[in-house]
Design an enzyme around this catalytic site. Structure first.
Site: not given
Length: 615
Positions: A610, A2, A492, A101-102, A488, A511, A75, A27, A495
């Site tokens: 973000k 947000c 990426k 926001n929240g 990582e 395994h 968001w 964000r 995402e």
């Protein structure tokens, strides 16, 4: 997540707010809205979609005049992303307008009580409940807006950053925060409100960052008054001079912020160790470590808490601290750590890692550790952020603004800071000799140039990306220091391209994941020469015998993997402990080029934010 932008002053608010919302697009969001008051009418325009969609709608729906206004990028939490659930929200009377926001956790019980008192609701949001709660308090208690906000917030459970104004008092805006960041820019007869300073940096360099459980009443001609929400006590606000430059948050000729930030890593790494590392004097000096050396040296263990990419940096740090400083390390997801009743002792050191410094789960883990008496050290990028203020000590990464949602330079600069810390502690403990210490300093100082060399593989990586862009799945393998790099790399790809990918320890492949391998499966194997090279070569041979497509990340001049792999990407040679700083570069570029070729929104991938300021 947000974005909040507000303005009150002598300028037209609309262009400031819209441009500010664009600066906060990094964000992550799914809808946008704006409210303006021109002295006569309150005008609201909001829509599912992007800020550009809001601009188009506003052209049709509203007059864009007004010296007071608020804007928001949402968001979704409560209620699906649609026009109705978008912010701003208006109270039943039509007088109060709010952005938020929240999450208000007890919104359902508050909504039920307000409904019994005759309030109606158009949206599914907790925010509409909050603005009507403020209105109800204002009417029932016969108080001004600021006092109504304070009383209402004392009834709220959850996290918030809010901006609210009353159209009947157009010279005043009320803001408050708990758990979500909020900055107030102070200009000449004008004030700017935003989730961070980027929306107003060209107008003023003076800013106040509200602390948790603080609110501010901003009056255009009377200045700003900050109070504690709990007890109404007055707070003397600290005005910071902003260091951020407008040029830093522009794309600088690159097609995307992510690509710009990938290429900024040589400078970002240099900026992170500058002033802390002296190869000539053979010293590392970090104030946060030096001032608390006894805490580190007497630590029973180090607990690292983080989320996402920062968690992967923490996993690399686990290898570095245990290898060099011989201190036991546990790496925890912050979101799990806080809920599993962890054993925390006073001789534990907790290191919290976060790019934004606002990650809600990491902040909660910090508060838990502090309540148990542990020493808490923060590693973050944003000066003045909540984590920087909550921790006992810390170190900034100096990466500069990271706008792309998918972190790149945050990862490498976090590893740089953590490496400096491990080397300094190793020297203090005597677990590294002078020769090895000096060799590490020399290599670390050379890393930026070696990253520049790794970036030169960009055109070659683009060719590989074109071959595998349509693959539905991908496997990333690494060992030792580079197992977290495999995680990582897979993150990426997930995402920004939305291709399913998994990172695995190379030895664990047999395994389970080996069952997935066939002639259609690309497997990225980190096979640089330091570390468990021969073992990784054996893993590659296992993949080859099952016809998997192998993309090898190898040390310059490698011949053994070249004979087995379908493609190789070379990186310069370095120490094993520093190899993640180089090996992650081609994985970032590979993900970027695949996402671009698939037409994805690289800087703002779907469903992601973000700065994750809710649990």
């Amino acid at each position: 997540m947000c974005g909040i932008v507000g303005y009150i002053g002598h300028r037209e608010a609309y262009p400031i707010i819209v441009e500010g919302l664009k600066r906060l697009e990094y964000r992550g969001y799914d809808s946008a809205g704006i409210a303006l008051f021109d002295g006569k009418d309150l005008k609201v325009s909001k829509t599912k979609g992007k800020v550009v969609d809001l601009e188009e709608l506003s052209e049709k729906e509203i007059s864009k005049h007004g010296k007071i206004g608020i804007g928001h990028t949402r968001w979704a939490t409560h209620g699906v992303p649609n026009d109705v659930n978008s912010h701003p929200h208006i109270s039943n009377s039509g007088d109060l307008v709010i952005i938020h926001n929240g999450i208000i956790e007890n919104y359902a019980s508050l909504k039920q009580a307000l409904t019994l008192r005759g309030y109606t609701f158009k949206s599914d949001t907790d925010t509409e409940v909050l603005v009507n709660l403020i209105e109800d308090v204002k009417k029932q208690e016969k108080v001004k807006l600021g006092k109504a906000v304070q009383i209402a917030l004392n009834q709220v459970i959850g996290a918030y950053a809010i901006t609210v104004f009353d159209k009947n008092k157009p010279e005043e805006v009320v803001v408050a925060r708990l758990g979500s960041p909020l900055a107030v820019g102070i200009g000449e007869d004008e004030f700017f409100i935003a989730s961070d300073a980027s929306p107003f940096i060209e107008y003023t360099k003076d800013a106040i960052y509200l602390e948790d459980e603080e609110m501010a009443i901003i009056r255009r001609h009377k200045g700003i008054k900050v109070r504690k929400i709990k007890d109404d006590s007055i707070v003397a606000p600290y005005i910071q001079k902003l260091q951020l430059n407008l040029e830093e948050i522009e794309k600088g000729g690159f097609d995307h912020f992510m690509l710009k930030e990938i290429h900024e890593q040589p400078k970002a790494i240099t900026d992170t160790y500058r002033g802390r590392l002296s190869r000539d004097k053979a010293i590392i000096k970090m104030a946060g470590v030096e001032d608390n050396m006894k805490k580190f040296l007497n630590a029973n263990r180090i607990i690292i808490v983080a989320c996402g990419t920062s968690w992967h940096a923490g996993l690399v740090a686990e290898y570095i601290f245990e290898d060099l400083a011989r201190i036991p390390v546990e790496v925890e997801y912050a979101s799990e750590f806080r809920y599993r009743n962890p054993v925390i002792r006073e001789d534990d050191v907790l290191i919290a890692i976060s790019q934004s410094g606002e990650t809600a789960d990491t902040l909660a883990a910090i508060k838990l550790a502090k309540s148990k008496g542990a020493f808490v050290f923060g590693v973050c990028n944003v000066v003045g952020s909540s984590i920087a203020r909550e921790t006992d000590a810390g170190a900034y990464t100096h990466a500069g603004p990271e706008i792309g949602v998918a972190s790149t330079k945050a990862f490498t600069t976090q590893i740089t800071v953590l490496t400096l810390m491990a080397l300094r502690l190793a020297r203090a403990k005597g677990t590294i000799n002078s020769s090895d210490f000096h060799r590490h300093l020399l290599e670390l100082e050379m890393i930026p140039k070696k990253v520049e060399e790794a970036l030169k593989s960009d055109a070659h990586i683009r060719i590989i990306a074109d071959i595998y862009k349509d693959a539905p799945n991908c496997l990333y393998l690494g060992r030792g220091y580079n197992f977290p790099v495999a995680l990582e790399g897979a993150l990426k790809l997930k995402e920004i391209s939305y291709i399913h990918a998994e990172g695995y320890p190379a030895a664990e492949m047999k395994h389970g994941p080996i069952a997935l391998i066939d002639e259609n499966m690309p497997i990225v194997v980190i096979a640089t020469k330091k570390g468990h090279y021969e073992k990784v070569v054996s893993n590659i041979q296992e993949i080859k015998s099952r016809k998997g497509k192998i993309i090898g990340i190898v040390t310059e001049g490698d011949t053994q993997v070249r004979e087995l792999a379908d493609h190789i990407i070379e990186v310069p040679e370095t120490l094993e402990s520093l190899s993640p700083l180089l090996n992650t570069i081609p994985l970032q570029l590979l993900s970027y080029h695949i996402a671009v070729m698939l037409g994805k929104n690289v800087d703002q991938p779907r469903n992601l934010a973000k700065s994750v300021t809710v649990e």
